[in-house]
Design an enzyme around this catalytic site. Structure first.
Site, mmCIF file in Angstrom:
data_model
loop_
_atom_site.group_PDB
_atom_site.id
_atom_site.type_symbol
_atom_site.label_atom_id
_atom_site.label_comp_id
_atom_site.label_asym_id
_atom_site.label_seq_id
_atom_site.Cartn_x
_atom_site.Cartn_y
_atom_site.Cartn_z
ATOM 1 N N HIS A 32 46.575 37.411 47.792
ATOM 2 C CA HIS A 32 45.326 37.540 46.767
ATOM 3 C C HIS A 32 44.217 36.786 47.756
ATOM 4 O O HIS A 32 44.332 35.705 48.401
ATOM 5 C CB HIS A 32 45.271 36.675 45.540
ATOM 6 C CG HIS A 32 44.026 36.604 45.191
ATOM 7 N ND1 HIS A 32 43.182 37.714 44.366
ATOM 8 C CD2 HIS A 32 43.166 35.474 44.934
ATOM 9 C CE1 HIS A 32 41.983 37.279 44.028
ATOM 10 N NE2 HIS A 32 41.979 35.947 44.346
ATOM 11 N N CYS A 100 41.763 43.280 45.663
ATOM 12 C CA CYS A 100 40.929 42.027 46.253
ATOM 13 C C CYS A 100 41.143 42.021 47.647
ATOM 14 O O CYS A 100 40.066 41.966 48.260
ATOM 15 C CB CYS A 100 41.337 40.668 45.743
ATOM 16 S SG CYS A 100 43.139 40.293 46.104
#
Length: 580
Positions: A32, A100
């Site tokens: 992430h 993301c």
């Protein structure tokens, strides 16, 4: 400003321990990522969010990778992020295809010209390609949808960190859209001096005044609404004793208005309707209603300000076959994939390709490809520029080198091939998919000059209706972009350029005798050049001296069904240019 990539491991170390057995290959982390600039972290989860680095429930990042430095001003970064909001929506989030890491890649490419490491962007596809990943896909997809419904995003960063959010736009708020707070007489005098050429209002308040505090939200709203015309000032008399003494403030709230530096009206009390009405009146006094607004000009008084874009995608394999072996270039294949994926699956399903490599390819193509073949590369560029991420990147390229090089190459050709001129005009229209590029065209002289020359010379092509239609579309984009600026802080397009473009389009209107579409575009563009223009300027003199009204009205016989002939001819160029 330094740009860092923040890398987190969503598995908490489990991926490194168990991935080989489950997936058949080693996976160091479930990545992430987010981008850090100027002490703020920008992340996509339930929309684009801004938090203090490391303050989400994910804790501190696993890695903090320095991506490079950006010299872009915060205002430009804000506008680019705003353009991404249409792509990175809460609804568009997809764990494997639009997450993301895609956002971080696009944002990093814009800021420093390079995307994030490939082992991060390739991770989702690698998992999906494994048997175990394909087996888990339905359950993971369902889990993501449940999380999005419950907390706005997969990770809940938006809701968990909302109280800590500090949108970058707050750091670049313009004085014209915010209340000016003063704490001394010197501050107040300075603010009033700055507003001497217009109007101002001072709200005298105090820390213990309840009615004053009740008016604060309204005052802030009025500042946002009228701040480009009226200066709204707030003076706390419990701190600024010298201000209270100078203006004999005995009770709060008290208001005093100023017109061109002179105090005009004074009243006390929390009268919200009076406050709203007075500030509205001051705004009208500061910028009187333009006479054009009293005319019957529906196409301009309530305009559709969206730019004209050419978004049709040709069969790319057929187009690029003309390039031969050059079509296999890494940069070309990357842009081709970007366009095809965006067209077939939507903007959310693709990220920016290698932009530096494609820029190098374009510059080389302009120098080395025959002009009869160059149109293929320019058309590929046109297709990609429909995406505001793509045009936004090129807007901030140093000197807009790539686009200017293409324009110069086309403009210098005495006998430019039809296909090359057409796709270059369409490419230039698609630059307006990003407000960032519109601003550059209006303000950067080399780019603006090249665009102006392209429009003017293209209007002279009486053999191809499509050329004149595209040229009028490009002029419309330029004129309407300048009109938007005119409505706010004033014209950005220099008057000399406006005069050149107006003369060019008037000549084109006088010669147009076959294309309804071309004439309509020309009239719209001319209308936006002239609507609400300064009535004492040289553009007005030009339109009068060239008998612009007569030129437009003369087209009525050939084009009896064109409504803009009467609107522009009789209203804007007739009543709108009449001497008082």
């Amino acid at each position: 400003m330094d740009v860092h990539l923040l890398v987190y491991d969503l598995s908490g170390g489990l991926a490194k321990q168990m991935s080989a057995g489950l997936l058949g290959f080693q996976l160091d982390a479930i990545y992430h990522t987010s981008i850090e600039i100027e002490g703020m972290e920008y992340v996509y989860d339930g929309g684009i969010n801004t938090i203090r680095p490391g303050t989400s429930h994910l804790g501190q990042p696993l890695q903090r990778i320095h991506m490079g430095e950006t010299e872009l001003p915060l205002e430009v970064i804000v506008e680019y992020l705003d353009s991404l909001k249409e792509i990175y929506t809460p609804q568009a989030y997809d764990l494997f295809r639009h997450n993301c890491n895609n956002f971080s890649n696009d944002f990093s490419t814009f800021l420093v010209g390079e995307g994030i490491p490939e082992h991060i962007t390739n991770m989702p596809q690698a998992v999906l390609d494994s048997p175990f990943g394909r087996m888990l896909l339905p359950q993971l997809t369902q889990m993501v949808e449940v999380r999005k419904a419950q907390q706005g995003g997969l990770l809940g960063i938006q809701s968990n960190s909302q109280s800590q959010s500090n949108d970058i736009t707050a750091t670049v708020a313009t004085p014209s859209s915010a209340v000016v707070n003063v704490t001394s007489l010197q501050d107040l005098n300075r603010a009033l001096e700055a507003a001497k050429g217009s109007c101002a209002i001072v709200f005298f308040t105090s820390a213990t005044c309840g009615p004053c505090k009740a008016l604060y939200p309204l005052y802030d709203t009025l500042a946002a609404e009228h701040g480009n015309k009226v200066t709204l000032i707030k003076a706390d008399t419990s701190v600024a004793f010298d201000v209270a003494q100078r203006y004999s403030i005995t009770a709060t709230p008290t208001f005093i208005t100023f017109v061109h530096g002179k105090a005009e009206e004074r009243w006390m009390g929390a009268d919200a309707p009076r406050l709203r009405g007075t500030i509205g009146l001051l705004a009208q006094m500061a910028v009187p209603t333009h006479p054009h607004r009293l005319l019957n000009l529906p196409h301009f008084a309530n305009p559709d300000s969206r730019p004209v874009l050419y978004s049709k995608i040709p069969p790319l394999p057929k187009l690029l076959s003309k390039l031969g072996s050059k079509a296999d270039d890494h940069a070309v294949r990357g842009v081709k994939h970007f366009i095809e994926t965006r067209s077939a699956e939507g903007p959310a399903q693709t990220t920016l390709p290698d932009m530096l490599a494609f820029s190098s390819f374009l510059l080389s193509a302009v120098e080395n490809l025959p002009k009869e073949i160059l149109f293929t590369v320019v058309d590929l560029f046109r297709c990609a520029l429909v995406d505001p991420r793509f045009s936004g990147y090129y807007a901030e390229e140093h000197g807009q080198k790539t686009v200017v090089t293409i324009l110069y190459a086309v403009n210098k050709e005495a006998e430019c091939p039809y296909a090359l001129r057409l796709v270059t005009l369409q490419m230039a229209c698609n630059l307006f998919s990003s407000h960032l590029y519109a601003d550059q065209i209006l303000s950067q002289a080399p780019l603006r000059s090249a665009i102006t020359q392209l429009i003017s010379t293209s209007f002279l092509d009486d053999s191809h209706n499509n050329i004149r239609v595209a040229a009028s579309s490009l002029l419309f984009n330029v004129a309407s972009a300048n009109y938007i600026k005119r409505e706010g802080s004033g014209d950005v397009l220099p008057e000399g350029d406006q005069i050149e473009l107006a003369a060019s389009v008037l000549e084109a209107i006088s010669q147009e005798d076959s294309s309804k579409e071309a004439l309509h575009g020309m009239l719209l563009a001319l209308g936006f050049l002239g609507y609400c223009m300064p009535l004492e300027g040289e553009l007005v003199d030009l339109l009068r001296s060239m008998d612009a009204q007569g030129t437009v009205l003369a087209k009525k016989k050939q084009f009896p069904d064109e409504p803009l002939i009467a609107e522009v001819g009789n209203e804007l160029l007739g009543k709108g240019l009449a001497r008082k």
